[in-house]
Scaffold this active site. Structure first.
Site, PDB file in Angstrom:
ATOM      1  N   ARG A 203      15.781  13.140  -2.073  1.00  0.00           N
ATOM      2  CA  ARG A 203      15.577  13.848  -0.808  1.00  0.00           C
ATOM      3  C   ARG A 203      15.374  12.867   0.340  1.00  0.00           C
ATOM      4  NH1 ARG A 203      11.268  14.735   1.944  1.00  0.00           N
ATOM      5  NH2 ARG A 203       9.884  14.140   0.232  1.00  0.00           N
ATOM      6  N   ASP A 272       5.128   6.360  -8.047  1.00  0.00           N
ATOM      7  CA  ASP A 272       4.163   5.264  -8.068  1.00  0.00           C
ATOM      8  C   ASP A 272       4.298   4.453  -9.352  1.00  0.00           C
ATOM      9  OD1 ASP A 272       3.179   6.170  -5.629  1.00  0.00           O
ATOM     10  OD2 ASP A 272       1.648   7.431  -6.570  1.00  0.00           O
TER      11      ASP A 272
END
Length: 484
Positions: A203, A272
């Site tokens: 995205r 992460d």
């Protein structure tokens, strides 16, 4: 996966990753909903417990530490309760050091999630987004840079990574010969120019480049557009969820990596994990394609297996070995690691169950017990007696199978989510540490005679007595085998 890649996590120890970015406090509030407010058409949540953990750039640092590296966390917190909570969490985390600066003019970013029945009902944010004091941020960063092997810039668009901070941090890292990994939020990718690799998700890549589509060709086009927008950027790694990842490097063919997760439980925190694994892999001397492959394996593990935002080097090695070896090994954990995994499950609002036994020769009675135990919870921990413990309980001729073999067989069962060994005669110490929501034993016990039932009931849990299969026991099997 080749042997070189499987050995790479061993080299993470001793490597230091400097993580600079937006540090957050993630707060989870759990409760039960059984009525609608008479004041407005909204649910009323009866709060039962709260947990906190490091979020944003802090979660990248947690992943580095969990993988066996040393993380130094740089950024800003406010002079407030949330900032002090962040500092306390950093101090408690093994392998994590602080380079945080305190800015009294800013509030610490805090995200509070309200969860009922494993569903998030509401998120409330407290934050400032105005540009941070660049001099304050860079002073903390530059002081920690010399000891770092690699730098991660974790941008959550909360104002810490301003254009000035980014330019100065990237230039300083390049001058010091440190690779720079960027997890971006801005659509203006030129502000990250000069980094080693940027890792937007699909995205973010589409918003920054205007290239849409879910296929490999669209991912390649997005990667090329990113490299065109930032001429001094070495590579782009576009993470594509269930479609895997695509690595685009200047002057090299695109590399497509299929997703490795068999089951996706929760994708939060996967980015992460990717950043942390990339950083440690580059610090350990891997090239970008190898680092991306290892990061892809770590992402598959974090979304599918453990219900927590971090993975360890041991788990990563196990899942790599699983490509050619025994994938069940990743479900066998020592006590400390088991407790970390359970804490991660609880942070997701999952109901944790526990059962225990010797499980010397697995038979249909065991299978039935474990199936009933798993049906009563979301995640099932199995406490397994060590060989020494079995001998004390059953006599010198037992166990028939050694503890490693018994653990491997049990970990291969879909009903079992985690196996941990205990050497005591009873699992009371283990139960006290876990405090399971559900404790399961066979119906040949009563609730009062189940070891640890008082601990579980006192903590609001329940005890389940599983139906037994008639005529099924290890002792009977051994006696039958020894009968001429």
């Amino acid at each position: 996966m080749d042997d070189t890649l499987a050995r790479l996590p061993d080299a993470f120890s001793g490597k230091t990753v400097l993580v600079l970015g937006d540090v957050m406090l993630d707060r989870f509030v759990y409760g039960a909903v059984d009525r609608i407010s008479p004041e407005a058409p909204v649910a009323v949540i009866a709060i039962e417990r709260e947990t906190t953990m490091l979020g944003g750039a802090g979660n990248v640092a947690r992943n580095v530490a969990a993988l066996g590296g040393r993380a130094v966390l740089a950024g800003l917190v406010g002079d407030d309760d949330a900032g002090r909570a962040v500092a306390a969490l950093v101090e408690r985390e093994p392998g994590l050091d602080s380079a945080l600066a305190v800015d009294p003019s800013r509030r610490t970013t805090e995200k509070t999630r309200y969860v009922a029945a494993s569903h998030q009902m509401l998120r409330a944010d407290r934050e400032d987004r105005h540009p941070a004091d660049a001099a304050l941020v860079l002073a903390a960063f530059e002081k920690a840079l010399a000891a770092a092997d690699v730098v991660v810039l974790s941008d959550y668009a909360k104002g810490v990574l301003t254009p000035d901070v980014l330019a100065a941090a990237i230039a300083a890292a390049r001058a010091a010969g440190k690779p720079v990994i960027v997890d971006p939020k801005s659509r203006d990718l030129a502000r990250y120019d000069g980094a080693t690799v940027i890792k937007p998700n699909r995205r973010e890549a589409a918003e920054a480049t205007g290239v849409t589509g879910a296929g490999d060709e669209a991912a390649e086009a997005a990667g090329e557009a990113i490299l065109s927008a930032a001429p001094n950027l070495s590579a782009a790694l576009v993470t594509r969820g269930a479609a895997g990842m695509t690595l685009s490097q200047r002057g090299a063919a695109h590399v497509h990596l299929p997703a490795s997760a068999l089951e996706v439980f929760d994708v939060s925190g996967a980015g992460d994990t990717v950043a942390a694994t990339l950083a440690l892999s580059l610090a350990a001397g891997a090239d970008l394609p190898a680092a991306a492959r290892l990061a892809n394996a770590a992402a598959g593990l974090v979304v599918a297996k453990l219900g927590t935002d971090v993975v360890t080097a041991a788990e990563l090695k196990a899942v790599l070995a699983g490509a050619h070896g025994d994938p069940g090994q990743e479900k066998i954990a020592a006590r400390d690691r088991m407790l970390e995994i359970v804490a991660g499950w609880r942070a997701r609002g999952l109901k944790v169950g526990f059962t225990n036994g010797c499980f010397d020769l697995l038979h249909p009675g065991h299978v039935s017990l474990l199936a009933q135990a798993k049906a009563a919870c979301d995640r099932l921990v199995l406490g397994l007696n060590t060989d020494a413990s079995v001998q004390r309980l059953k006599g010198p001729t037992r166990p028939v199978q050694k503890e490693d073999a018994r653990a491997a067989v049990l970990a291969s069962l879909s009903a079992v989510d985690l196996v941990t060994l205990f050497d005591e005669d009873t699992p009371l110490e283990l139960i006290t540490a876990i405090k399971p929501d559900v404790l399961v034993k066979g119906a040949d016990y009563t609730v009062e005679t189940v070891v640890g039932s008082d601990v579980v009931l006192a903590n609001g849990g329940r005890v389940v007595l599983a139906d037994l299969k008639a005529g099924q026991s290890t002792t009977a099997l051994i006696a039958r085998a020894n009968t001429p």
